[in-house]
Enzyme design. Sequence first.
Site, short mmCIF file in Angstrom:
data_model
loop_
_atom_site.label_atom_id
_atom_site.label_comp_id
_atom_site.label_asym_id
_atom_site.label_seq_id
_atom_site.Cartn_x
_atom_site.Cartn_y
_atom_site.Cartn_z
N ASP A 8 47.91 11.20 32.10
CA ASP A 8 46.95 12.28 31.86
C ASP A 8 45.76 11.75 31.35
OD1 ASP A 8 47.28 11.77 29.14
OD2 ASP A 8 48.19 13.75 28.69
N HIS A 9 44.87 12.67 30.64
CA HIS A 9 43.32 12.37 30.50
C HIS A 9 43.20 11.51 29.24
CE1 HIS A 9 44.74 15.77 28.34
NE2 HIS A 9 43.73 15.37 27.33
N CYS A 66 51.15 9.41 28.95
CA CYS A 66 50.26 10.05 28.04
C CYS A 66 50.19 9.76 26.75
CB CYS A 66 50.96 11.62 28.24
SG CYS A 66 52.46 11.90 27.45
N GLY A 67 49.57 10.65 25.90
CA GLY A 67 49.41 10.23 24.47
C GLY A 67 50.71 9.58 23.79
N THR A 68 51.64 10.37 23.78
CA THR A 68 52.83 9.88 23.28
C THR A 68 54.05 9.17 24.25
OG1 THR A 68 53.70 11.96 23.42
CG2 THR A 68 52.71 11.44 21.45
N GLY A 69 53.89 9.57 25.51
CA GLY A 69 54.84 9.29 26.70
C GLY A 69 56.03 10.42 26.57
N VAL A 70 55.71 11.34 25.50
CA VAL A 70 57.12 12.36 25.59
C VAL A 70 56.81 13.42 26.62
CG1 VAL A 70 58.08 14.01 24.14
CG2 VAL A 70 57.23 11.77 22.94
N GLY A 71 55.78 13.91 26.64
CA GLY A 71 55.48 15.16 27.62
C GLY A 71 55.82 14.86 29.11
N HIS A 99 71.85 -1.10 31.31
CA HIS A 99 72.86 -0.02 31.03
C HIS A 99 72.72 1.27 31.64
CE1 HIS A 99 74.39 -2.34 27.17
NE2 HIS A 99 74.05 -3.23 28.27
N ASN A 100 71.54 1.80 31.70
CA ASN A 100 71.17 3.28 32.02
C ASN A 100 70.70 3.38 33.75
OD1 ASN A 100 70.21 3.07 28.91
ND2 ASN A 100 72.16 4.18 29.41
N ARG A 110 48.56 6.33 22.84
CA ARG A 110 48.16 6.51 21.50
C ARG A 110 49.25 6.02 20.39
NH1 ARG A 110 46.30 12.74 21.95
NH2 ARG A 110 44.21 12.43 22.72
N HIS A 134 79.12 0.86 33.02
CA HIS A 134 78.06 1.65 32.78
C HIS A 134 77.82 2.65 34.07
CE1 HIS A 134 76.71 -0.83 29.54
NE2 HIS A 134 76.88 -2.10 30.28
N ARG A 137 79.22 6.13 33.35
CA ARG A 137 78.50 7.15 32.69
C ARG A 137 77.06 7.53 33.52
NH1 ARG A 137 79.19 2.10 28.20
NH2 ARG A 137 81.29 2.78 27.95
C1 RB5 Z 1 47.40 15.28 25.25
O1 RB5 Z 1 46.41 15.92 24.14
C2 RB5 Z 1 48.81 15.05 24.56
O2 RB5 Z 1 49.61 16.09 24.31
C3 RB5 Z 1 49.31 14.38 25.66
O3 RB5 Z 1 48.72 13.28 26.11
C4 RB5 Z 1 51.06 13.86 25.33
O4 RB5 Z 1 50.92 13.02 24.36
C5 RB5 Z 1 51.69 14.87 25.40
O5 RB5 Z 1 53.13 14.57 25.14
#
Ligand code: RB5
Length: 146
Positions: A8-9, A66-71, A99-100, A110, A134, A137
Site C-alpha cells: 500500500d501507500h 503494508c504498515g503492519t503487514g496485518v491488513g 511446516h505450513n 512500520r 505436516h 494439517r
Molecule cells: C495504513 O495507514 C495502514 O493502516 C496499513 O498500512 C496497514 O498497516 C494495515 O494493516
Amino acid sequence: MKIGIGNDHVAVEYKEEISKYIEEKYGYEIVNFGTDSTERFNYPESGKAVADAVAGGTVDKGIVICGTGVGIGISANKVKGIRCVICSEPYSARLSRQHNNTNMIAFGSRVVGLELAKMIVDEWLTAEYEGGHHQVRVDMISEMEK
Ligand code: RB5
C-alpha cells in the site's frame, strides 16, 4: 521463479528495496501488483491481486507489505488456496515454509527494518516444505475452504 509483490501507500520505497534485493541476490522475476504512489491506497486491493496471481499460478509465491503487514496479510488469506504468514522475524518465516507450506508472506514497513526484512525474505525463500505429517494439517486447512 516469479514472485508477486504488493503493497500500500506506506510501503512504496520499502517494496522497491525488497524487490531489488530479491532480483539481485536470487535473479528471480518480480511482478509488481502494488501501488507506486504515496496517495492513500486500500491494501486489500493489492493483497487480493497478489493472492489471485499465486492461487492462479501466474506467479510462484507472493510477498505483501503494508504498515503492519496485518491488513494486507488478512486480505491475502481470504483467497482460496492461500496460506500467508504474517510475521516479523526469520524463525517463523522459515518454519511457515517447512511446516505450513506458506505460499505468501506479509510484513510491515512500520514494524520491520529493511535489513531484518531481508533476513526474513532469505529464510522464507530458501526453506523447503517438509511434507510428511505436516501435510495432514495443511490438508485440514484446505478442507475448511470447501
Ligand atoms: C495504513 O495507514 C495502514 O493502516 C496499513 O498500512 C496497514 O498497516 C494495515 O494493516
